[in-house]
Design a protein around this motif. Structure first.
Motif, PDB file in Angstrom:
ATOM      1  N   ILE A  79      46.576  36.050  25.816  1.00 48.78           N
ATOM      2  CA  ILE A  79      47.369  36.924  26.797  1.00 48.78           C
ATOM      3  C   ILE A  79      47.319  38.399  26.302  1.00 48.78           C
ATOM      4  O   ILE A  79      46.927  38.588  25.192  1.00 48.78           O
ATOM      5  CB  ILE A  79      49.079  36.677  26.549  1.00 48.78           C
ATOM      6  N   SER A  80      47.235  39.120  27.207  1.00 47.54           N
ATOM      7  CA  SER A  80      47.062  40.674  27.127  1.00 47.54           C
ATOM      8  C   SER A  80      48.052  41.022  26.018  1.00 47.54           C
ATOM      9  O   SER A  80      49.021  40.680  26.254  1.00 47.54           O
ATOM     10  CB  SER A  80      46.990  41.334  28.381  1.00 47.54           C
ATOM     11  N   THR A 115      48.972  30.238  34.424  1.00 45.98           N
ATOM     12  CA  THR A 115      47.667  30.390  34.233  1.00 45.98           C
ATOM     13  C   THR A 115      47.585  32.081  33.785  1.00 45.98           C
ATOM     14  O   THR A 115      48.705  32.655  34.217  1.00 45.98           O
ATOM     15  CB  THR A 115      46.662  30.283  35.370  1.00 45.98           C
ATOM     16  N   LEU A 116      46.588  32.507  33.187  1.00 41.40           N
ATOM     17  CA  LEU A 116      46.442  33.741  32.728  1.00 41.40           C
ATOM     18  C   LEU A 116      46.580  34.696  34.092  1.00 41.40           C
ATOM     19  O   LEU A 116      47.131  35.750  34.006  1.00 41.40           O
ATOM     20  CB  LEU A 116      45.113  33.828  31.931  1.00 41.40           C
ATOM     21  N   LEU A 126      50.052  39.097  36.825  1.00 43.30           N
ATOM     22  CA  LEU A 126      50.786  39.764  38.118  1.00 43.30           C
ATOM     23  C   LEU A 126      51.743  40.510  37.576  1.00 43.30           C
ATOM     24  O   LEU A 126      52.149  41.441  38.123  1.00 43.30           O
ATOM     25  CB  LEU A 126      51.398  38.483  38.997  1.00 43.30           C
ATOM     26  N   PHE A 127      52.339  40.188  36.457  1.00 45.15           N
ATOM     27  CA  PHE A 127      53.395  41.043  35.702  1.00 45.15           C
ATOM     28  C   PHE A 127      52.725  42.206  34.927  1.00 45.15           C
ATOM     29  O   PHE A 127      53.838  43.046  34.513  1.00 45.15           O
ATOM     30  CB  PHE A 127      54.227  40.074  34.784  1.00 45.15           C
ATOM     31  N   ASP A 141      54.560  26.655  26.673  1.00 39.51           N
ATOM     32  CA  ASP A 141      53.235  25.886  26.698  1.00 39.51           C
ATOM     33  C   ASP A 141      52.304  27.041  26.987  1.00 39.51           C
ATOM     34  O   ASP A 141      51.348  26.941  27.993  1.00 39.51           O
ATOM     35  CB  ASP A 141      53.218  25.101  27.619  1.00 39.51           C
ATOM     36  N   ILE A 142      52.391  28.354  26.423  1.00 41.08           N
ATOM     37  CA  ILE A 142      51.392  29.186  26.762  1.00 41.08           C
ATOM     38  C   ILE A 142      50.663  29.494  25.392  1.00 41.08           C
ATOM     39  O   ILE A 142      50.949  29.541  24.452  1.00 41.08           O
ATOM     40  CB  ILE A 142      52.007  30.516  27.141  1.00 41.08           C
TER      41      ILE A 142
END
Length: 110
Positions: free
Chosen positions: A82-83, A49-50, A55-56, A76-77
């Protein structure tokens, strides 16, 4: 946590199957890898999940500020969600290619 050193980077893979524990362990042992380009292999997780990927963010920001590459490999993203502060690619080959490009840019002073 499985660690594999390659010519210009270190590949780190979770061996316990718990992403939150993996992030904690990575943060705890970060000093060991802080001077290397890091590739985190997250391919074993099929439904990230986003929130989990975020978390990274802190470690990615710290690592990039130190002029080192920090790349996540995940499948599969939806890369549009994504930031832009995270670097995520779908394969190990692309991760290595990206690190090589980053190294060239740093050598040229970018």
């Amino acid at each position: 946590m499985k660690v594999e050193h390659q010519k210009h980077s270190v590949i780190i893979k979770d061996t316990q199957g718990n992403l939150e524990s993996f992030v904690e362990k990575l943060l705890h042992e970060y000093k060991i890898f802080e001077k290397e380009n890091i590739i985190l292999d997250l391919t074993q997780y099929s439904d990230l999940t986003l929130k989990q990927l975020n978390l990274f963010l802190a470690i990615s920001k710290t690592h990039k500020a130190a002029k080192k590459s920090f790349v996540l490999v995940a499948k599969d993203i939806d890369f549009n969600l994504i930031s832009d502060k995270l670097t995520i690619v779908p394969s190990h080959l692309e991760a290595h290619d990206l690190i090589e490009l980053d190294e060239i840019e740093r050598d040229l002073g970018f």
